[in-house]
Design an enzyme around this catalytic site. Sequence first.
Site, short mmCIF file in Angstrom:
data_model
loop_
_atom_site.label_atom_id
_atom_site.label_comp_id
_atom_site.label_asym_id
_atom_site.label_seq_id
_atom_site.Cartn_x
_atom_site.Cartn_y
_atom_site.Cartn_z
N SER A 32 0.81 -1.22 0.00
CA SER A 32 0.00 0.00 0.00
C SER A 32 0.85 1.27 0.00
O SER A 32 0.45 2.28 -0.59
CB SER A 32 -0.97 -0.01 1.18
OG SER A 32 -0.26 -0.17 2.40
N CYS A 61 -7.01 -6.16 -0.12
CA CYS A 61 -5.76 -6.18 0.66
C CYS A 61 -5.08 -4.80 0.68
O CYS A 61 -5.61 -3.90 1.32
CB CYS A 61 -4.86 -7.28 0.14
SG CYS A 61 -3.72 -7.84 1.41
N ARG A 87 -2.48 -2.61 9.32
CA ARG A 87 -1.67 -3.30 8.31
C ARG A 87 -0.96 -4.50 8.92
O ARG A 87 -0.62 -4.49 10.10
CB ARG A 87 -0.61 -2.36 7.75
CG ARG A 87 -1.15 -1.30 6.86
CD ARG A 87 -0.03 -0.43 6.34
NE ARG A 87 0.83 -1.16 5.42
CZ ARG A 87 1.99 -0.69 4.98
NH1 ARG A 87 2.43 0.48 5.38
NH2 ARG A 87 2.71 -1.40 4.15
N ILE A 119 -2.83 -12.76 2.48
CA ILE A 119 -1.38 -12.67 2.27
C ILE A 119 -0.84 -11.42 2.94
O ILE A 119 -1.08 -10.30 2.48
CB ILE A 119 -1.05 -12.64 0.75
CG1 ILE A 119 -1.66 -13.86 0.06
CG2 ILE A 119 0.46 -12.58 0.54
CD1 ILE A 119 -1.55 -13.85 -1.45
N HIS A 156 -7.81 -12.06 -0.97
CA HIS A 156 -7.64 -11.99 -2.43
C HIS A 156 -8.60 -12.93 -3.16
O HIS A 156 -8.23 -14.06 -3.50
CB HIS A 156 -6.21 -12.42 -2.80
CG HIS A 156 -5.17 -11.41 -2.43
ND1 HIS A 156 -4.71 -10.47 -3.32
CD2 HIS A 156 -4.50 -11.21 -1.28
CE1 HIS A 156 -3.79 -9.72 -2.73
NE2 HIS A 156 -3.65 -10.15 -1.49
N GLU A 158 -9.35 -13.01 -6.14
CA GLU A 158 -8.86 -13.35 -7.49
C GLU A 158 -7.92 -14.56 -7.46
O GLU A 158 -7.57 -15.09 -8.51
CB GLU A 158 -8.17 -12.13 -8.13
CG GLU A 158 -6.74 -11.85 -7.69
CD GLU A 158 -6.64 -11.16 -6.32
OE1 GLU A 158 -7.66 -11.04 -5.61
OE2 GLU A 158 -5.51 -10.77 -5.95
N1 GLN Z 1 1.08 -6.03 3.58
C1 GLN Z 1 0.65 -5.21 2.47
C2 GLN Z 1 0.49 -3.75 2.93
O1 GLN Z 1 0.51 -3.47 4.10
C3 GLN Z 1 -0.63 -5.74 1.85
C4 GLN Z 1 -0.40 -7.14 1.30
C5 GLN Z 1 -1.30 -7.52 0.15
O2 GLN Z 1 -1.83 -6.68 -0.56
N2 GLN Z 1 -1.43 -8.82 -0.08
O3 GLN Z 1 0.34 -2.89 2.11
#
Ligand code: GLN
Length: 174
Positions: A32, A61, A87, A119, A156, A158
């Site tokens: 992000s 995510c 996060r 993830i 996710h 997808e």
């Molecule tokens: N850990 C990522 C973040 O903080 C997000 C991970 C993801 O999009 N799978 O931006």
Amino acid sequence: MLQRLTGVEAVEVRLPQELNRLDGLIIPGGESTTIGKLAAMYQLTEPLRRFADEKPLWGTCAGMILMAKEVGIDQPLLGLMDIVVERNAFGRQKESFEEDLYVKVLEKGASKPFHGVFIRSPRLVETKGKAIEIARLANGTPVAARQGNLLVTAFHPELTDDTRFHQYFLGLIK
Ligand code: GLN
């Protein structure tokens, strides 16, 4: 995933002018902080905010993090939804996990689980204002929310074969 659904044309977006011809937009996973910095660099931040005023926007995510108004640390955000997000709430990469979710807003959602792939995922700490939680883990942690034409999922969809979440998003567009 979108191409598998009939009647949908899917295109990739990197520049502000590419937003013009869309009916809806998905901000994908990734990092992000990187997405937020690149959006600022390519003058996408304001066009994305205007887009969300009019059309459905779904963040998965990292996309969910960008759409939140609060993440507790200083990073560039779109700040669109009344949600507080943490996060990396489940730990590091090796703590990534999968869990079946019962998501009532999906077709057969109360009986047919949706496989959630998390993830290095964020979690929803709070849904407030007009935001409504729509999915949670078995331990009660909220992991998806909707606020009008805005949708966020910490996981996710997808990465599964199940098109129901994408179908749900198309429903917001129609
Ligand atoms: N850990 C990522 C973040 O903080 C997000 C991970 C993801 O999009 N799978 O931006």
